[in-house]
Enzyme design. Structure first.
Site, PDB file in Angstrom:
ATOM      1  N   GLU A 147      -2.558  -5.382  -4.247  1.00 34.84           N
ATOM      2  CA  GLU A 147      -3.252  -5.054  -3.018  1.00 34.84           C
ATOM      3  C   GLU A 147      -4.630  -5.710  -2.975  1.00 34.84           C
ATOM      4  O   GLU A 147      -5.061  -6.208  -1.937  1.00 34.84           O
ATOM      5  CB  GLU A 147      -3.431  -3.537  -2.983  1.00 34.84           C
ATOM      6  CG  GLU A 147      -2.964  -2.894  -1.725  1.00 34.84           C
ATOM      7  CD  GLU A 147      -3.287  -1.425  -1.795  1.00 34.84           C
ATOM      8  OE1 GLU A 147      -4.057  -0.980  -0.972  1.00 34.84           O
ATOM      9  OE2 GLU A 147      -2.792  -0.739  -2.717  1.00 34.84           O
TER      10      GLU A 147
ATOM     11  N   ASN B 240      25.724 -21.687  -7.807  1.00 38.59           N
ATOM     12  CA  ASN B 240      26.543 -22.867  -7.990  1.00 38.59           C
ATOM     13  C   ASN B 240      26.184 -23.938  -6.959  1.00 38.59           C
ATOM     14  O   ASN B 240      26.054 -25.109  -7.288  1.00 38.59           O
ATOM     15  CB  ASN B 240      28.012 -22.457  -7.868  1.00 38.59           C
ATOM     16  CG  ASN B 240      28.940 -23.557  -8.278  1.00 38.59           C
ATOM     17  OD1 ASN B 240      29.085 -24.527  -7.554  1.00 38.59           O
ATOM     18  ND2 ASN B 240      29.540 -23.427  -9.447  1.00 38.59           N
TER      19      ASN B 240
ATOM     20  N   HIS C  34       0.827  -1.203   0.000  1.00 42.94           N
ATOM     21  CA  HIS C  34       0.000   0.000   0.000  1.00 42.94           C
ATOM     22  C   HIS C  34       0.867   1.261   0.000  1.00 42.94           C
ATOM     23  O   HIS C  34       0.613   2.208  -0.748  1.00 42.94           O
ATOM     24  CB  HIS C  34      -0.919  -0.007   1.208  1.00 42.94           C
ATOM     25  CG  HIS C  34      -1.907   1.106   1.196  1.00 42.94           C
ATOM     26  ND1 HIS C  34      -3.099   1.026   0.530  1.00 42.94           N
ATOM     27  CD2 HIS C  34      -1.857   2.344   1.732  1.00 42.94           C
ATOM     28  CE1 HIS C  34      -3.748   2.157   0.666  1.00 42.94           C
ATOM     29  NE2 HIS C  34      -3.014   2.978   1.394  1.00 42.94           N
TER      30      HIS C  34
END
Lengths: 694, 153
Positions: free
Chosen positions: A68, A429, A46
């Site tokens: 939202e 990795n 928000h």
């Protein structure tokens, strides 16, 4: 209004919010039923929306708005979080990240996010591919929409109400409906306001007072009200006015106020610029007004503000370039300081000496502060990894737990900025090559979920970062075969290589052990890039591994790259500085103590013999030869666990030195870490003892 | 007419050389030099130029000329090329000259071998006076130095 001055603040804060969104989404993924986390996420989103809208980044704000909507359903328990929603939300976060990145690079933050928006809207409508709860949520959606009424409060009004509740006043939410046949709605409304203002204070009404006066309202209006009167008493008083159909009076506490005025807190957080939204969310019941405008009012009422609650933020953001300038100025000052010290020493006037000594102390304090200012917890780098590991693990269909330890470890900003990329690579990795596929893990009798540990810790003047996985380990033979095939080593070399040397082959250019080049590792950048990056930061990277048990990458980095304590020494006519961090002790040895062991010169040190090296020899100093001396000064230096002794001619003394590089023209000189300017204006080279201990 | 150039004129032995003035930061008298071990033989070390550490190279050594003792006339010309700051030790430097690019010829063919690369051209100032214009980025090119060093080995 010129928005440029707010842009950097906006960018910083957006990044903070995105970071927090990412973190909390990951948390939520672990505990999908925790509405508390959803609240935090909602607030962050928000705030972000509000900030983006204020700054005019429409795409950013509309995408956040869609997020939202989804989150709103979740926090009102109208919708259950599930994989598809997580994925879509994460995708949205990535899109937001890209937009902010674009804004950072001077763009307008526009992006085509139609497909994500469509997915989000579909979720709100309850259309979740393969989702079980779709029926339930599709009905819930419209309900949620109508339920979320309430008056939008600004941060000031909100904090006034909060404060009033804290101080024990009654805060009421009142909805008044006027009879349909009423002729003079505005007049009736006026009567209501008049009545209310006699017993308390109307904080905010909807529609606004002006609109009500102009009869710009339907039949009802609502308002927030602070009073000492009882709710029921007020209600009867209002209803007793003529032509009033009904009056609903609802007493509010912190929580209900918060719900009614949803999103107000976030606005408050955005306004005060520094208040972390998460802190506000974690303790919604004792939120204190944070907006500066409210301070005067709050203090006027009571001292309630002083006891506890979220303390106002005590940090400021500083442009890193200004810190760099500060650092450069400080180094100039340090050089002048040592020059002054030297002059005072020569002139020998007590008041001058005293002044210079005082200045030295102030200088040291200043230096400590400036260095601390530049220290940043490594968390700023680490915090982006959980999300990354999640994504990589998901794309590889592996289960991986990323354990982060020592995120509070602090490093100089210059190092922090550079270390992210190599670490990303090492982590990828570990996830990609280190941890075995799930089936293989089960077959090997290991827990299904692989663990990757990311650790940071201080040791001396260095920071160590370790990445350890409990995967399959490195297959020495496989690497050797590959290296032989690629012509990186010869057969005869291969025969004599230690395990460690073999592992280091991984860092050779163009080397990849992955059988199949995957999406993650097949990007053309190998571990050789990691190594060169770390080495450019004067760091060292090493690998240890046990086949079947796992692999550990260890990165050693200097704490700071600019000012260090050093021992100044003399060899012949030349002066050198040896960093104190690598000196164990200094001493004098007799010529007859020097032993020759297996062709190396050694000296006894404590209970052992350590190698003895001549700095004059190493640096080819022409005008000094310790062989002519009966007694020789030595410096015992350390690299990790290993010790060695350097013979020198004489000690000059300890000093704070500013590290300068030798200029781009000179190639890397082995054993020289840089240069510094001494008190007399001369340049002295900084010895890098690490280079002498193999 | 070609462009007007301003050049700093300096001497190595009997020959006169020119460097465009915009590449030159300052000209300094000889100052203490800190030796840097294990580097090219013509790199004399580093100096402190008002707080900045700058490597200095002996231009005679760089061009394979015999190095001589430094005198009162010896100067260090600080040049900046490709973000590299380097000091050149030269026998003397005492002239600034305006040149027209027209008077600069390509290096004559007789100058062969490695040395020709360092030359940008030769400027005819008068019948007797020739000015050798340096190609600074070649003079400072390190990859080529490495080749040169290995040739000598």
């Amino acid at each position: 209004m010129d928005m440029n001055q707010y842009l950097s603040m906006f960018i910083d804060e957006s990044n903070d919010h995105l970071q927090s969104l990412n973190e909390n989404m990951l948390e939520l993924e672990k505990a999908p039923d925790d509405i508390g986390i959803v609240q935090i996420i909602f607030r962050s989103a928000h705030t972000l929306k509000g900030m983006a809208a204020t700054m005019g980044f429409e795409d950013l704000s509309s995408l956040t708005h869609q997020m939202e909507n989804v989150l709103d359903l979740v926090r009102n328990e109208k919708l259950k979080m599930q994989d598809y929603i997580f994925d879509t939300l994460f995708k949205s976060l990535d899109a937001l990240q890209m937009m902010v990145q674009d804004i950072m690079n001077g763009g307008d933050g526009k992006a085509d996010v139609q497909s994500i928006v469509t997915s989000l809207q579909a979720i709100v409508r309850g259309e979740i591919p393969g989702g079980a709860d779709s029926a339930a949520s599709s009905q819930a959606a419209p309900a949620a929409k109508t339920a979320s009424t309430g008056i939008q409060l600004d941060e000031f009004q909100y904090s006034v109400l909060e404060q009033s509740i804290t101080e024990g006043h009654k805060v009421l939410y009142i909805e008044v409906a006027i009879r349909e046949d009423c002729q003079l709605k505005a007049a009736r409304a006026y009567l209501v306001f008049d009545l209310l203002e006699r017993y308390g204070e109307v904080v905010k009404s909807h529609p606004s007072v002006q609109e009500i006066e102009q009869e710009k309202f339907e039949r009802s209006f609502s308002l927030y009200y602070i009073t000492q009167k009882d709710a029921a008493e007020l209600q009867s008083m209002i209803v007793n006015l003529s032509e009033i159909e009904s009056a609903q009076v609802m007493p509010l506490d912190h929580e209900t106020l918060n719900q009614l005025s949803s999103g107000v807190q976030e606005a408050a957080a955005a306004g005060t610029a520094e208040a972390p939204a998460t802190a506000a969310a974690a303790a919604p019941s004792d939120v204190k007004p944070e907006a500066p405008q409210t301070a005067a009012k709050a203090e006027a009422k009571t001292g309630a503000r002083a006891n506890g609650g979220a303390a106002p933020s005590r940090t400021i953001r500083v442009d890193i370039e200004r810190l760099d300038v500060l650092m450069n100025l400080l180094s100039e000052l340090l050089i002048d300081r040592s020059r002054l010290e030297q002059l005072a020493h020569e002139i020998k006037r007590s008041d001058l000496t005293e002044t210079v000594e005082h200045m030295s102390r102030v200088g040291s304090d200043l230096q400590n502060i400036v260095l601390k200012l530049r220290m940043v917890p490594i968390d700023t780098v680490f915090s982006r990894f959980p999300r990354m590991v999640r994504d990589v693990a998901k794309s590889l269909d592996k289960k991986i737990d990323l354990v982060i330890l020592g995120a509070e470890t602090e490093l100089d900003r210059t190092v922090i900025d550079e270390i992210g990329d190599p670490l990303v690579h090492l982590l990828r990795n570990a996830v990609d090559h280190g941890i075995e596929p799930t089936a293989q893990r089960i077959a090997a009798g290991k827990p299904e979920t692989g663990t990757v540990q990311l650790r940071a810790f201080h040791s001396g003047n260095h920071v160590f970062i370790e990445i350890e996985d409990d995967g399959g380990g490195i297959d020495r033979d496989k690497i050797l075969n590959k290296a032989l095939k690629n012509g990186i080593v010869t057969q005869s070399e291969a025969a004599t290589m230690s395990d460690e040397q073999v592992y280091m082959l991984l860092f050779a250019a163009g080397f990849s052990t992955a059988e199949v080049i995957s999406d993650i590792s097949g990007r053309g950048v190998g571990l050789d890039v990691v190594r060169s990056k770390i080495e450019s930061l004067s760091g060292v990277v090493s690998v240890t591994s046990t086949l079947g048990k796992g692999t550990k990458f260890s990165v050693q980095l200097p704490l700071t790259l600019s000012i260090i304590s050093a021992m100044l020494i003399k060899v012949g006519s030349e002066k050198y500085a040896i960093p104190l961090s690598s000196i164990v002790e200094t001493g004098i040895i007799q010529r007859n103590q020097i032993r020759s062991v297996h062709g190396y010169t050694m000296v006894p040190y404590r209970d052992a013999h350590i190698p003895l090296m001549s700095l004059a020899n190493l640096f080819e100093v022409a005008d000094f030869d310790e062989n002519a001396e009966e007694e020789t000064e030595i410096v015992v230096i350390r690299k990790g666990e290993r010790l060695a002794a350097l013979t020198i001619e004489d000690f000059i003394g300890q000093s704070e030195i500013v590290i300068k590089n030798l200029g781009k023209y000179l190639p890397q000189v082995q054993g020289v870490a840089g240069a510094t300017i001494l008190g007399d204006g001369q340049v002295a080279l900084i010895v890098d003892p690490n280079a002498f201990i193999k | 007419m070609g462009e007007e150039l301003k050049v700093i004129v300096f001497k190595l032995g009997e020959e006169e050389y020119g460097i465009e003035v915009d590449k030159v930061q300052t000209i300094e008298r000889m100052m203490p030099i800190t030796r840097v071990p294990k580097t090219y033989s013509f790199v004399k070390g580093v100096i402190n130029l008002r707080g900045v550490v700058i490597p200095v190279i002996d231009l005679r050594g760089r061009f394979g000329l015999p190095e001589t003792e430094y005198t009162d006339q010896t100067r260090i010309i600080i040049v900046a090329v490709n973000e590299m700051e380097v000091g050149f030790i030269v026998d003397s430097a005492n002239d600034v000259m305006d040149l027209n690019s027209d008077v600069i010829d390509s290096p004559p063919d007789v100058v062969g071998g490695i040395k020709a690369k360092y030359l940008h051209g030769v400027a005819r100032i008068s019948e007797e006076r020739l000015l050798v214009m340096l190609n600074l980025s070649e003079v400072l090119n390190r990859s080529e130095i490495i080749q040169l060093e290995s040739l000598e080995d």
